[in-house]
Design an enzyme around this catalytic site. Structure first.
Site, PDB file in Angstrom:
ATOM      1  N   CYS A 109       0.819  -1.210   0.000  1.00 54.96           N
ATOM      2  CA  CYS A 109       0.000   0.000   0.000  1.00 54.96           C
ATOM      3  C   CYS A 109       0.856   1.265   0.000  1.00 54.96           C
ATOM      4  CB  CYS A 109      -0.853  -0.031   1.257  1.00 54.96           C
ATOM      5  SG  CYS A 109      -1.819   1.431   1.476  1.00 54.96           S
ATOM      6  N   ARG A 149     -12.821  -0.114  -6.536  1.00 57.36           N
ATOM      7  CA  ARG A 149     -12.267   0.172  -5.206  1.00 57.36           C
ATOM      8  C   ARG A 149     -11.650   1.570  -5.163  1.00 57.36           C
ATOM      9  NH1 ARG A 149      -7.911  -1.143  -1.203  1.00 57.36           N
ATOM     10  NH2 ARG A 149      -8.913  -2.371   0.395  1.00 57.36           N
TER      11      ARG A 149
HETATM   12  P1  IMP Z   1      -0.869  -6.957   3.908  1.00 54.48           P
HETATM   13  O1  IMP Z   1      -1.384  -8.131   4.708  1.00 54.48           O
HETATM   14  O2  IMP Z   1       0.051  -6.094   4.693  1.00 54.48           O
HETATM   15  O3  IMP Z   1      -0.297  -7.403   2.608  1.00 54.48           O
HETATM   16  O4  IMP Z   1      -2.139  -6.041   3.583  1.00 54.48           O
HETATM   17  C1  IMP Z   1      -3.242  -6.489   2.868  1.00 54.48           C
HETATM   18  C2  IMP Z   1      -4.291  -5.408   2.830  1.00 54.48           C
HETATM   19  O5  IMP Z   1      -3.814  -4.261   2.093  1.00 54.48           O
HETATM   20  C3  IMP Z   1      -5.564  -5.775   2.104  1.00 54.48           C
HETATM   21  O6  IMP Z   1      -6.425  -6.561   2.864  1.00 54.48           O
HETATM   22  C4  IMP Z   1      -6.162  -4.406   1.767  1.00 54.48           C
HETATM   23  O7  IMP Z   1      -6.878  -3.850   2.840  1.00 54.48           O
HETATM   24  C5  IMP Z   1      -4.929  -3.562   1.546  1.00 54.48           C
HETATM   25  N1  IMP Z   1      -4.653  -3.340   0.120  1.00 54.48           N
HETATM   26  C6  IMP Z   1      -4.737  -4.211  -0.904  1.00 54.48           C
HETATM   27  N2  IMP Z   1      -4.321  -3.645  -2.058  1.00 54.48           N
HETATM   28  C7  IMP Z   1      -3.980  -2.385  -1.761  1.00 54.48           C
HETATM   29  C8  IMP Z   1      -3.472  -1.291  -2.532  1.00 54.48           C
HETATM   30  O8  IMP Z   1      -3.193  -1.397  -3.718  1.00 54.48           O
HETATM   31  N3  IMP Z   1      -3.282  -0.129  -1.853  1.00 54.48           N
HETATM   32  C9  IMP Z   1      -3.561   0.002  -0.530  1.00 54.48           C
HETATM   33  N4  IMP Z   1      -3.985  -0.996   0.238  1.00 54.48           N
HETATM   34  C10 IMP Z   1      -4.201  -2.182  -0.374  1.00 54.48           C
END
Ligand code: IMP
Length: 499
Positions: A317, A416
């Site tokens: 993100c 989204r």
């Molecule tokens: P991670 O577990 O740290 O990889 O975070 C996953 C979460 O990031 C997902 O469940 C979403 O809420 C968020 N997310 C997914 N794609 C994006 C993006 O492109 N930008 C910002 N947040 C994202």
């Protein structure tokens, strides 16, 4: 005048748990990780409960039907990604709901015109030693043969050999018919001393493969998450644009729970979407993401069955850098958990919350649960496993899996990150990346879960609720972070790769 928060917002890495008395019954074998994920009234039970507090993220690179099945087999839930057509998403839900344990869709497929080199490349890519040979190279084409490592000898001259010259042809194959039960398939496997039994339909098209090892595996799923009809429990992501069409298709496909997927859920669109679902369907719907009390209460008062917490903490993100919105994940969670508990006190209605994004180490999951999350949603964690839908590649000397954000151009997720309906993003909120390949979901999760259970025992807790009521959590100073890892020693090679 703007409102200022006096405290900086904090991440999980800034906190540690302080042990409580561990009693003799605080042993990992006694720890129960069951957790509610849909709201319920005092004295009642949640209509959807997980056996472990894990959800896989609503992302193309994470949650398809294969991940949904694999995670449900271990007791968690996937929310199948919504950034695809309604028909395709409903089909994924259907596949996961109709999945019969032990019957798998073939993932290694070639045509008779491929070569031995192609067989070896495919084996290297996905690790399967059995390839189905179909007329069109798809998992549902007409079955023409099977190739296993017993069918060929590797030499320099043989690499160009066509598959049709060495495959075991359909005429010599033992196969099962669509509709047979797993125990019938297993009997055939034993009777004919097979490792793999292909299942075909009346036209001779491949439907499934049944592997000897999977049958044994199925018997090892004591924690699997099943609905009343003994199908796996499956979630799906929706958006606040095409919900009218999408939700009815997902419900028809048998979805158990929905989740509105948005980077910022404190909006009138989410309220409308929740109310549409509540007025027309009998399926729980979660909403989010929010990072404070106001956002939580707004969604709960709109009817949300669970609320997802987190903006900007996800591994892929870049929302915080691009837009300057978000909040440290731990601070967001602590405030929302307090709001949830107060709401319960006031109304007798308990609304589960999910900590979404920013989990890096396994202990972050335990911290999130201790801080009040009922379950955690993770993208990066699951993207690393065989069961995620993306390609496994070799980069340098290491295997990696592809992993991209829903806010990257690659995801084409216009709903989204709506920029006025244009078919491109004015700016991206996520990156396209690799994550280190980590192997199978089950083996990795077993290790993670034993860490969580072990920490819960340190905290004198055998359930998540007990952990939440007893947890003693301390902030750590930047200096003391250093003393938390190995320090002042020279690490041996073998220790460098430890998680
Ligand atoms: P991670 O577990 O740290 O990889 O975070 C996953 C979460 O990031 C997902 O469940 C979403 O809420 C968020 N997310 C997914 N794609 C994006 C993006 O492109 N930008 C910002 N947040 C994202």
């Amino acid at each position: 005048m703007a409102h200022y928060y006096n405290e900086p917002s904090r991440t999980f890495s800034e906190y540690l748990l302080i042990p409580n008395l561990t009693t003799k019954d605080n042993v990992p074998a006694n720890v129960q990780l069951k957790t509610p994920i849909a709201k319920f009234k005092k004295g009642e039970k949640s209509t959807v409960e997980l056996n472990i507090p894990f959800a896989s993220a609503v992302m193309q690179a994470v949650s398809d039907h294969n991940m949904a099945v694999a995670l449900a087999q271990c007791g968690g839930i996937s929310f199948i990604f919504g950034s695809q057509s309604v028909v395709d998403q409903a089909e994924m839900v259907r596949k996961a709901k109709n999945y019969k344990a032990g019957f798998v869709v073939s993932r290694s497929n070639l045509t008779p015109e491929h070569t031995l080199q192609d067989v070896l490349d495919l084996k290297d890519q996905n690790g399967h030693s059995t390839a189905a040979i179909t007329d069109d190279g798809t998992p549902t084409g007409k079955l023409l043969g099977i190739v296993t490592s017993r069918d060929y000898r590797i030499s320099r001259d043989s690499l160009g050999k066509k598959v049709r010259e060495f495959m075991t042809p359909f005429s010599s194959l033992i196969y099962g018919k669509m509709g047979m039960t797993l125990s019938e398939a297993n009997d055939m496997i034993w009777e004919h001393k097979l490792n793999c039994l292909p299942i075909v339909d009346e036209q001779g098209n491949l439907v499934h493969l049944v592997f000897r090892k999977d049958y044994d595996r199925h018997k090892e799923n004591p924690n699997e998450l099943l609905d009343r009809n003994k199908s796996y429990v499956v979630g799906a992501g929706i958006n606040s644009k095409d919900y009218a069409e999408r939700v009815s298709a997902l419900v028809a496909a048998g979805v158990d729970i929905l989740c509105i997927d948005s980077s910022d859920g404190y909006s009138e669109w989410q309220r409308e979407t929740i109310q549409f679902v509540k007025n027309n369907f009998d399926v729980p719907v979660g909403a989010g993401n929010v990072v404070d009390r106001e956002g939580f209460l707004y969604l709960v008062e709109s009817g949300a069955d669970f609320v997802k917490v987190g903006i900007g903490g996800g591994s892929i993100c870049i929302t915080r850098e691009q837009k300057g919105i978000g909040r440290g994940q731990a601070s967001a969670l602590i405030e929302v958990a307090q709001a949830r508990d107060e709401y319960y006190e006031r109304t007798g209605i308990y609304v589960p919350i999910c900590s979404d994004g920013g989990i890096v180490h396994d202990y972050h999951m335990t911290l999130a649960l201790a801080m009040g999350a009922n379950f955690v949603m993770m993208g990066r964690y699951f993207a690393r496993f065989d069961e995620s839908p993306t390609k496994k590649l070799k980069v340098g000397n290491n295997y990696v899996k592809e992993f991209w954000g829903e806010g990257s151009n690659r995801a084409r997720n216009w709903e989204r990150y709506d920029m006025g309906g244009k078919q491109s993003l004015v700016f991206e909120e996520g990156v396209d990346s690799y994550v280190p390949y980590a192997g199978g979901l089950r083996e990795n999760m077993e290790k993670t879960l034993s860490k969580i259970k072990s920490t819960m025992c340190n905290c004198g807790s055998n359930t998540i609720a007990e952990l939440q009521s007893k947890a003693r959590i301390t902030l750590v100073s930047a200096t003391s972070l250093v003393e938390g890892g190995a320090h002042d020693v020279i690490l041996k090679e073998s220790s460098l790769s430890a998680e």
